[in-house]
Design a protein around this motif. Sequence first.
Motif, PDB file in Angstrom:
ATOM      1  N   GLY A 168       0.802  -1.216   0.000  1.00  0.00           N
ATOM      2  CA  GLY A 168       0.000   0.000   0.000  1.00  0.00           C
ATOM      3  C   GLY A 168       0.834   1.265   0.000  1.00  0.00           C
ATOM      4  N   GLU A 169       0.244   2.364   0.498  1.00  0.00           N
ATOM      5  CA  GLU A 169       0.923   3.657   0.505  1.00  0.00           C
ATOM      6  C   GLU A 169       1.837   3.817   1.722  1.00  0.00           C
ATOM      7  OE1 GLU A 169      -1.892   6.783  -1.964  1.00  0.00           O
ATOM      8  OE2 GLU A 169      -1.875   6.874   0.237  1.00  0.00           O
ATOM      9  N   TRP A 170       3.033   4.305   1.479  1.00  0.00           N
ATOM     10  CA  TRP A 170       3.961   4.691   2.537  1.00  0.00           C
ATOM     11  C   TRP A 170       4.183   6.188   2.430  1.00  0.00           C
ATOM     12  CZ3 TRP A 170       6.911   2.087   6.372  1.00  0.00           C
ATOM     13  CH2 TRP A 170       6.555   0.734   6.539  1.00  0.00           C
ATOM     14  N   LYS A 171       3.903   6.889   3.532  1.00  0.00           N
ATOM     15  CA  LYS A 171       3.989   8.352   3.522  1.00  0.00           C
ATOM     16  C   LYS A 171       5.105   8.822   4.456  1.00  0.00           C
ATOM     17  CE  LYS A 171      -0.943   8.990   2.555  1.00  0.00           C
ATOM     18  NZ  LYS A 171      -2.216   9.604   3.005  1.00  0.00           N
ATOM     19  N   THR A 172       5.872   9.802   3.977  1.00  0.00           N
ATOM     20  CA  THR A 172       6.925  10.434   4.777  1.00  0.00           C
ATOM     21  C   THR A 172       6.554  11.897   5.000  1.00  0.00           C
ATOM     22  OG1 THR A 172       8.595   8.976   3.812  1.00  0.00           O
ATOM     23  CG2 THR A 172       9.399  10.954   4.909  1.00  0.00           C
ATOM     24  N   TYR A 173       6.856  12.397   6.216  1.00  0.00           N
ATOM     25  CA  TYR A 173       6.466  13.760   6.574  1.00  0.00           C
ATOM     26  C   TYR A 173       7.695  14.588   6.970  1.00  0.00           C
ATOM     27  CZ  TYR A 173       1.801  11.708   6.837  1.00  0.00           C
ATOM     28  OH  TYR A 173       0.626  11.052   6.545  1.00  0.00           O
ATOM     29  N   ASN A 174       7.601  15.895   6.721  1.00  0.00           N
ATOM     30  CA  ASN A 174       8.612  16.819   7.210  1.00  0.00           C
ATOM     31  C   ASN A 174       8.397  17.051   8.703  1.00  0.00           C
ATOM     32  OD1 ASN A 174       9.753  17.333   4.629  1.00  0.00           O
ATOM     33  ND2 ASN A 174       8.028  18.682   4.168  1.00  0.00           N
ATOM     34  N   GLN A 175       9.393  17.682   9.354  1.00  0.00           N
ATOM     35  CA  GLN A 175       9.258  17.970  10.779  1.00  0.00           C
ATOM     36  C   GLN A 175       8.111  18.930  11.076  1.00  0.00           C
ATOM     37  OE1 GLN A 175      11.254  17.362  13.805  1.00  0.00           O
ATOM     38  NE2 GLN A 175      13.369  17.156  13.140  1.00  0.00           N
ATOM     39  N   ASN A 176       7.740  19.717  10.069  1.00  0.00           N
ATOM     40  CA  ASN A 176       6.628  20.651  10.274  1.00  0.00           C
ATOM     41  C   ASN A 176       5.271  19.981  10.093  1.00  0.00           C
ATOM     42  OD1 ASN A 176       6.463  20.317   7.520  1.00  0.00           O
ATOM     43  ND2 ASN A 176       7.071  22.405   6.999  1.00  0.00           N
ATOM     44  N   GLY A 177       5.276  18.664   9.861  1.00  0.00           N
ATOM     45  CA  GLY A 177       4.035  17.912   9.723  1.00  0.00           C
ATOM     46  C   GLY A 177       3.492  17.832   8.317  1.00  0.00           C
ATOM     47  N   GLU A 178       4.151  18.535   7.378  1.00  0.00           N
ATOM     48  CA  GLU A 178       3.694  18.499   5.979  1.00  0.00           C
ATOM     49  C   GLU A 178       4.149  17.215   5.302  1.00  0.00           C
ATOM     50  OE1 GLU A 178       1.744  20.482   4.477  1.00  0.00           O
ATOM     51  OE2 GLU A 178       1.711  22.307   5.687  1.00  0.00           O
ATOM     52  N   LEU A 179       3.322  16.729   4.395  1.00  0.00           N
ATOM     53  CA  LEU A 179       3.651  15.530   3.628  1.00  0.00           C
ATOM     54  C   LEU A 179       4.891  15.779   2.770  1.00  0.00           C
ATOM     55  CD1 LEU A 179       2.650  12.649   2.902  1.00  0.00           C
ATOM     56  CD2 LEU A 179       1.369  13.699   1.014  1.00  0.00           C
ATOM     57  N   ALA A 180       5.884  14.860   2.836  1.00  0.00           N
ATOM     58  CA  ALA A 180       7.123  15.015   2.071  1.00  0.00           C
ATOM     59  C   ALA A 180       7.168  14.093   0.857  1.00  0.00           C
ATOM     60  CB  ALA A 180       8.338  14.747   2.953  1.00  0.00           C
ATOM     61  N   SER A 181       6.622  12.861   0.999  1.00  0.00           N
ATOM     62  CA  SER A 181       6.632  11.924  -0.127  1.00  0.00           C
ATOM     63  C   SER A 181       5.608  10.824   0.079  1.00  0.00           C
ATOM     64  CB  SER A 181       8.022  11.307  -0.327  1.00  0.00           C
ATOM     65  OG  SER A 181       8.353  10.459   0.753  1.00  0.00           O
ATOM     66  N   VAL A 182       5.188  10.216  -1.041  1.00  0.00           N
ATOM     67  CA  VAL A 182       4.280   9.073  -1.011  1.00  0.00           C
ATOM     68  C   VAL A 182       4.832   8.015  -1.963  1.00  0.00           C
ATOM     69  CG1 VAL A 182       1.950   8.210  -1.455  1.00  0.00           C
ATOM     70  CG2 VAL A 182       2.270  10.513  -0.511  1.00  0.00           C
ATOM     71  N   GLU A 183       4.977   6.790  -1.443  1.00  0.00           N
ATOM     72  CA  GLU A 183       5.402   5.664  -2.264  1.00  0.00           C
ATOM     73  C   GLU A 183       4.337   4.580  -2.196  1.00  0.00           C
ATOM     74  OE1 GLU A 183       9.024   4.607  -0.359  1.00  0.00           O
ATOM     75  OE2 GLU A 183      10.231   6.122  -1.394  1.00  0.00           O
TER      76      GLU A 183
END
Length: 334
Positions: free
Chosen positions: A108-123
Amino acid sequence: MKNLLTIIVLFCICHFAFGQGITPAPNENSGRTNGTTYITHKNGKLAKAGKYDSNGKETGEWKFYTLNEDLESIGYYENGQKHGEWKDFYANGKTLKTGNYENGKRTGEWKTYNQNGELASVEKYIDGKQIGKTELYNQQGKSTTQKALDNEMKDLMTAEFQEFCTSLQQKDFDQAVDFISEDFLNATRFSKDQMKNMLQSNFDNWEILPDLNVVLKKIETEKPKKIIKQANKLYGVLAATMHFEMTVTGNFTKKEIAETVSIIEIIGKDRYKIGEISQTEQTTVIQLTDKRLVAAIYDEASQTVRFAMAEMGLQYSFKEFLPKEIVEEMKPQL
């Protein structure tokens, strides 16, 4: 002649001579409480905690911790394999990455976030294999490209290096030493205090060289040509040209100055370049440029950039914490 050579050569040899720790394996002599197993690092701090089934395989929720006992990740096991939701965390407790495993494989989807809580990437994954391209987002949460992100990182590395150089110019060595990579200090076995003293001796006319005054006049910096990612760190190589004005106290002949200048250039192996030289009865002022390659290291967890200067003879140390591509790029000065 001997005194002048001693003063100048000492400067050239010691100038900018910057001098990953190995993560201890868990200590399997763990303790158990109410069915939960607690495993510690060699330093005695908690490394991970969870339960085993009747067959001795991980089951249910497991928590993992850094050497500082910060929560690193929470995940679920079934029959000894990762199965279910997993979350990774920054040191401050904010979410770094989320996703799911199925029988030990990402799905499924793997999501990475920045320290500010914003979405950084989706795989997206199927049976442990990524499908399609990684969707990337900038610090403001807007869709972007890898090229644009790399350019942002190059700008950040350059700007932070200028901050480092400004602290040197202002002789704020407490601030300057904070820009030095901890990985570099560990690899070269320098303490932070030793590095601070070394910076100060190079830029503050320390008592080691009482007849020499060195002023860092200007720094020109070229951005990294490329960005290399390894684990949770990004690397680049800056090319910096530092312009120094060296004032030597003493009555020296033009021949002595010329011979000393030639030795400086030999020591520098084309790195040092001598500019204008002016003399009065008691002082000699030499303009000198020093070209340096600088490893810039961005840590995603702390969102900071740290630096390590290329120095002759430090190739072995650099290999301990820099990617091969970065070491190769810096090899001419190592």
